[in-house]
Design a protein around this motif. Sequence first.
Motif, mmCIF file in Angstrom:
data_model
loop_
_atom_site.group_PDB
_atom_site.id
_atom_site.type_symbol
_atom_site.label_atom_id
_atom_site.label_comp_id
_atom_site.label_asym_id
_atom_site.label_seq_id
_atom_site.Cartn_x
_atom_site.Cartn_y
_atom_site.Cartn_z
ATOM 1 N N ALA A 66 122.900 -26.342 6.324
ATOM 2 C CA ALA A 66 123.675 -26.192 5.014
ATOM 3 C C ALA A 66 124.485 -24.890 5.092
ATOM 4 O O ALA A 66 125.511 -24.995 4.741
ATOM 5 C CB ALA A 66 122.498 -26.096 3.745
ATOM 6 N N LEU A 70 128.601 -24.462 4.746
ATOM 7 C CA LEU A 70 129.212 -23.496 3.643
ATOM 8 C C LEU A 70 130.213 -22.520 4.501
ATOM 9 O O LEU A 70 131.191 -22.190 3.992
ATOM 10 C CB LEU A 70 127.991 -22.703 3.018
ATOM 11 C CG LEU A 70 128.272 -21.594 1.966
ATOM 12 C CD1 LEU A 70 129.291 -22.312 0.810
ATOM 13 C CD2 LEU A 70 127.312 -20.588 1.678
ATOM 14 N N GLN A 74 133.909 -22.968 2.964
ATOM 15 C CA GLN A 74 134.291 -21.925 2.123
ATOM 16 C C GLN A 74 135.763 -21.319 2.496
ATOM 17 O O GLN A 74 137.021 -21.573 1.655
ATOM 18 C CB GLN A 74 133.590 -20.608 2.119
ATOM 19 C CG GLN A 74 132.504 -20.782 0.877
ATOM 20 C CD GLN A 74 131.566 -19.614 0.848
ATOM 21 O OE1 GLN A 74 131.541 -18.988 1.884
ATOM 22 N NE2 GLN A 74 131.058 -19.218 -0.473
ATOM 23 N N ALA A 113 119.364 -29.835 1.433
ATOM 24 C CA ALA A 113 120.032 -28.870 1.148
ATOM 25 C C ALA A 113 121.432 -28.972 0.985
ATOM 26 O O ALA A 113 122.565 -28.562 0.291
ATOM 27 C CB ALA A 113 119.637 -27.707 1.661
ATOM 28 N N LEU A 114 122.127 -29.588 2.440
ATOM 29 C CA LEU A 114 123.212 -29.780 2.582
ATOM 30 C C LEU A 114 123.838 -30.751 1.300
ATOM 31 O O LEU A 114 125.124 -30.525 1.171
ATOM 32 C CB LEU A 114 123.505 -30.442 4.142
ATOM 33 C CG LEU A 114 124.983 -30.742 4.462
ATOM 34 C CD1 LEU A 114 125.276 -30.443 6.070
ATOM 35 C CD2 LEU A 114 125.438 -32.102 4.248
ATOM 36 N N LEU A 117 124.460 -28.958 -1.597
ATOM 37 C CA LEU A 117 125.727 -28.106 -1.463
ATOM 38 C C LEU A 117 126.904 -28.970 -1.634
ATOM 39 O O LEU A 117 127.772 -28.422 -2.171
ATOM 40 C CB LEU A 117 125.547 -27.158 0.002
ATOM 41 C CG LEU A 117 126.660 -26.457 0.370
ATOM 42 C CD1 LEU A 117 126.959 -25.320 -0.518
ATOM 43 C CD2 LEU A 117 126.379 -26.053 1.807
ATOM 44 N N SER A 120 127.252 -29.412 -5.125
ATOM 45 C CA SER A 120 128.074 -28.337 -5.646
ATOM 46 C C SER A 120 129.179 -27.897 -5.540
ATOM 47 O O SER A 120 130.304 -27.596 -6.342
ATOM 48 C CB SER A 120 126.919 -27.153 -5.335
ATOM 49 O OG SER A 120 125.597 -27.366 -6.051
ATOM 50 N N LEU A 121 129.828 -27.969 -4.063
ATOM 51 C CA LEU A 121 131.098 -27.758 -3.668
ATOM 52 C C LEU A 121 132.170 -28.700 -4.541
ATOM 53 O O LEU A 121 133.278 -28.417 -4.957
ATOM 54 C CB LEU A 121 131.322 -27.899 -2.318
ATOM 55 C CG LEU A 121 130.698 -26.664 -1.547
ATOM 56 C CD1 LEU A 121 130.634 -27.146 0.017
ATOM 57 C CD2 LEU A 121 131.499 -25.419 -1.705
#
Length: 210
Positions: A66, A70, A74, A113-114, A117, A120-121
């Motif tokens: 994860a 990120l 990002q 978790a990935l 994420l 969420s992204l």
Amino acid sequence: AAAAPAVHTLVADATDPAAMAEALAQVRADAGRPLDVAVGTVSHERHDDALALDAAALRASVEGTAGAALALAQPAARQMVDAGRPGRIVLIGSLHATLAFPGTAGYNTAEAALLALARSLARDLLRHRIAVNVVEPGWILTSGERRFHTPERLAAAAAAHPWGRLGTVEDVAAAVAFLASPAAEYVTGTTLRVDGGMSLAMTELPGGTA
């Protein structure tokens, strides 16, 4: 015939946000334009039973999976936002995100978790028209799998697989190409499984969910 696309190789620590931002800035400079598509393929896989897993190993798994996603997403998204243009981010996940494979507690957690994420992204980047999706491969015949398993084990798995074979990197690449294409312009925050039905028939594989 169309000219082959240019390929630039850069070396960077995929879990280091500063290094990844620098690498993507170099890609932009070389290409003369911001990114349209970013694909994250990094994961940290180790095999630990839940009772043997320690906090350091768990952190390494999450950071190498994860965290790496990120670190790529990002700076890629910032390039797209700064340019005022839509884009695509595709992350390579795993069936481990939703299926608790035995003996891989840290990796199961990291892939979950990935997945969280990515969603969420996708949610936070909606207003920028940047789509974020996950490709979730099943059992893919790669050099890594050949390190973890014997040829006999892989042959037995292929014979027992519901699709009659293990997946290939080309199967995964085709899914990524779809999510990066105009055909998927309205797709975001979703997971595309590329597993030949493996997740539908886990108990039929050698060792069940192993």
